[in-house]
Design an enzyme around this catalytic site. Structure first.
Site, PDB file in Angstrom:
ATOM      1  N   CYS A  69      23.460 -20.615 -11.709  1.00 45.34           N
ATOM      2  CA  CYS A  69      22.171 -20.584 -11.242  1.00 45.34           C
ATOM      3  C   CYS A  69      20.950 -19.579 -12.274  1.00 45.34           C
ATOM      4  O   CYS A  69      22.042 -18.815 -13.148  1.00 45.34           O
ATOM      5  CB  CYS A  69      21.131 -19.533 -10.071  1.00 45.34           C
ATOM      6  SG  CYS A  69      19.574 -19.904 -10.166  1.00 45.34           S
ATOM      7  N   CYS A 104       6.273  -6.606  -9.324  1.00 41.46           N
ATOM      8  CA  CYS A 104       7.311  -7.326 -10.139  1.00 41.46           C
ATOM      9  C   CYS A 104       7.353  -5.251 -11.189  1.00 41.46           C
ATOM     10  O   CYS A 104       6.275  -4.880 -11.908  1.00 41.46           O
ATOM     11  CB  CYS A 104       7.507  -7.636 -11.504  1.00 41.46           C
ATOM     12  SG  CYS A 104       8.873  -7.749 -11.683  1.00 41.46           S
ATOM     13  N   ARG A 145      16.949 -19.561   1.522  1.00 44.05           N
ATOM     14  CA  ARG A 145      17.283 -18.495   1.172  1.00 44.05           C
ATOM     15  C   ARG A 145      16.399 -17.339   1.171  1.00 44.05           C
ATOM     16  O   ARG A 145      15.213 -17.231   1.186  1.00 44.05           O
ATOM     17  CB  ARG A 145      17.766 -17.988  -0.207  1.00 44.05           C
ATOM     18  CG  ARG A 145      18.314 -16.947  -0.363  1.00 44.05           C
ATOM     19  CD  ARG A 145      19.402 -16.805  -1.940  1.00 44.05           C
ATOM     20  NE  ARG A 145      19.917 -17.635  -2.292  1.00 44.05           N
ATOM     21  CZ  ARG A 145      19.588 -18.994  -2.912  1.00 44.05           C
ATOM     22  NH1 ARG A 145      18.506 -18.540  -3.973  1.00 44.05           N
ATOM     23  NH2 ARG A 145      20.218 -19.966  -3.412  1.00 44.05           N
ATOM     24  N   CYS A 190      15.081 -24.364  -7.721  1.00 43.46           N
ATOM     25  CA  CYS A 190      15.337 -23.577  -6.908  1.00 43.46           C
ATOM     26  C   CYS A 190      13.958 -22.724  -6.529  1.00 43.46           C
ATOM     27  O   CYS A 190      13.736 -22.750  -7.419  1.00 43.46           O
ATOM     28  CB  CYS A 190      16.900 -22.552  -6.869  1.00 43.46           C
ATOM     29  SG  CYS A 190      16.903 -21.119  -5.747  1.00 43.46           S
ATOM     30  N   CYS A 209       2.840 -10.371 -12.994  1.00 52.41           N
ATOM     31  CA  CYS A 209       3.261 -10.263 -11.681  1.00 52.41           C
ATOM     32  C   CYS A 209       2.790  -8.892 -11.057  1.00 52.41           C
ATOM     33  O   CYS A 209       3.864  -7.959 -10.803  1.00 52.41           O
ATOM     34  CB  CYS A 209       5.128 -10.955 -11.620  1.00 52.41           C
ATOM     35  SG  CYS A 209       5.008 -12.364 -12.929  1.00 52.41           S
ATOM     36  N   CYS A 231       8.812  -7.162 -19.505  1.00 52.61           N
ATOM     37  CA  CYS A 231       8.457  -8.530 -19.447  1.00 52.61           C
ATOM     38  C   CYS A 231       6.716  -8.266 -19.334  1.00 52.61           C
ATOM     39  O   CYS A 231       6.651  -7.725 -19.305  1.00 52.61           O
ATOM     40  CB  CYS A 231       8.801  -8.978 -18.218  1.00 52.61           C
ATOM     41  SG  CYS A 231       7.899 -10.224 -17.750  1.00 52.61           S
ATOM     42  N   CYS A 240      24.318 -15.795 -10.222  1.00 51.87           N
ATOM     43  CA  CYS A 240      22.568 -16.451 -10.379  1.00 51.87           C
ATOM     44  C   CYS A 240      22.069 -15.054 -11.544  1.00 51.87           C
ATOM     45  O   CYS A 240      22.671 -14.285 -11.331  1.00 51.87           O
ATOM     46  CB  CYS A 240      21.634 -16.071  -9.296  1.00 51.87           C
ATOM     47  SG  CYS A 240      19.892 -16.559 -10.108  1.00 51.87           S
TER      48      CYS A 240
HETATM   49  S1  SF4 Z   1       8.435 -11.717 -12.025  1.00 50.23           S
HETATM   50 FE1  SF4 Z   1       8.684  -9.544 -13.186  1.00 50.23          FE
HETATM   51  S2  SF4 Z   1      10.317 -10.082 -14.584  1.00 50.23           S
HETATM   52 FE2  SF4 Z   1      10.087 -12.370 -13.757  1.00 50.23          FE
HETATM   53  S3  SF4 Z   1       7.703 -13.155 -14.987  1.00 50.23           S
HETATM   54 FE3  SF4 Z   1       7.014 -11.883 -13.056  1.00 50.23          FE
HETATM   55  S4  SF4 Z   1       6.377  -9.742 -14.005  1.00 50.23           S
HETATM   56 FE4  SF4 Z   1       8.326 -10.854 -16.060  1.00 50.23          FE
END
Ligand code: SF4
Length: 334
Positions: A149, A81, A281, A209, A78, A74, A118
């Site tokens: 979902c 993540c 949740r 959600c 974040c 990705c 999901c």
């Molecule tokens: S949480 Fe992870 S997968 Fe989702 S947008 Fe952020 S970096 Fe990408």
């Protein structure tokens, strides 16, 4: 439930006036939510239980199974993540799963008692070719008789509608944290981007959600700020996942000071009180929680869990262990 019969001091009186408010879907200030989080633990739990029993089956828990249909690589940043390409976490970039694999996984989840399936993808947002595959998946899972979902990142105008037309019941897009703490965690998309996607979902008539993550080094005030943002969405989300940070080596948040588990329980209670009709949740981080903490989360008003051996990339308690815990607590699947 008559809270007045139970008042013994000013704190409880404050809680009562806030409790009455929750029934009117009024605007919640951060300070009001902070006063919930600051309340004596027993008072807070009692309040949360009263609200919970008024709106929900007191001993029912909804089971959702999550599958990653496109893992890793990705472009976003974040800080929690393991799927962000820029962090070295050992999660590889994988192609999108084949339709048959997704349908088999959904059928297996249904056989084990899950009512919602999901599908998550590690994208900034879906491209049109991704949308074609996703809508196929949604149609196929829906045909199994499950709620559907998806969590696919930011949506452009029109994309939510395509998903809705395919039969998508819920779209997950979390606010993650309070606005003032947000840039400590993510810089590649803005808070307003998230709100815009949530509005696209609402406009398409899909259930929202939306929740967040605690234990990322935020203050109690920021946890209150997150709950205020969620509760003041108009209408507030139908489903509110409260995640506990799972610390993954290689992510910037690895090594963050651990959150007191009772703070997590308090956050669940505040979500329950301020969003009385929502399914709250208990999401990521459950594998690291003792049974006692999970039981307190149910008492605080959590009435949904992720059910399955794996979340997107991190572990989750095995389904047999979950069944045993639900049995031990006398809880049943909704
Ligand atoms: S949480 Fe992870 S997968 Fe989702 S947008 Fe952020 S970096 Fe990408």
């Amino acid at each position: 439930m008559n809270f007045n019969s139970l008042t013994t001091n000013e704190t409880q009186k404050d809680l009562i006036s806030i409790a009455e408010k929750s029934e009117n879907s009024a605007h919640w200030s951060v300070s009001e939510i902070l006063s919930l989080l600051d309340a004596p633990f027993n008072d807070l739990m009692y309040r949360a239980q009263c609200v919970h029993r008024q709106y929900h089956d007191a001993n029912g828990v909804q089971l959702s199974t999550l599958i990653s249909v496109k893992t890793g690589g990705c472009p976003e940043d974040c800080g929690y993540c393991p799927q962000a390409a820029r962090y070295h976490t050992g999660v590889d970039n994988q192609d999108m799963l084949a339709l048959d694999d997704v349908v088999s996984a959904a059928a297996a989840a249904k056989a084990k008692g899950a009512s919602r399936f999901c599908m998550g993808a590690a994208w900034r947002g879906p491209k049109q070719r991704d949308m074609d595959k996703m809508t196929e998946m949604v149609r196929a899972v829906k045909a199994l008789g499950m709620e559907t979902c998806a969590t696919l990142g930011m949506l452009k105008p029109g994309q939510a509608q395509q998903l809705g037309e395919a039969g998508l019941d819920y779209y997950n897009h979390n606010l993650d944290t309070a606005p003032e703490f947000y840039e400590e965690i993510i810089t590649t998309r803005h808070y307003q981007d998230r709100l815009n996607t949530l509005q696209e979902v609402r406009n398409a008539g899909i259930n929202v959600c939306c929740g967040g993550i605690v234990g990322m080094g935020e203050t109690r005030q920021s946890r209150a700020g997150l709950i205020a943002q969620l509760a003041n969405l108009n209408p507030y989300p139908e489903s509110v996942p409260i995640n506990h940070l799972v610390q993954v080596e290689g992510t910037p948040l690895y090594g963050t000071a651990a959150l007191d588990p009772l703070e997590f329980v308090r956050t669940i209670a505040a979500a329950r009180i301020t969003m009385p009709k929502a399914m709250v949740r208990l999401s990521a981080g459950r594998q690291e929680m003792s049974e006692a903490v999970q039981a307190l989360c149910f008492l605080a008003g959590a009435n949904s869990i992720f059910y399955g051996d794996k979340l997107l990339t991190t572990g989750n308690p095995e389904t047999d262990r979950d069944r045993a815990l639900l049995d031990k607590l006398g809880l049943h699947a909704l």
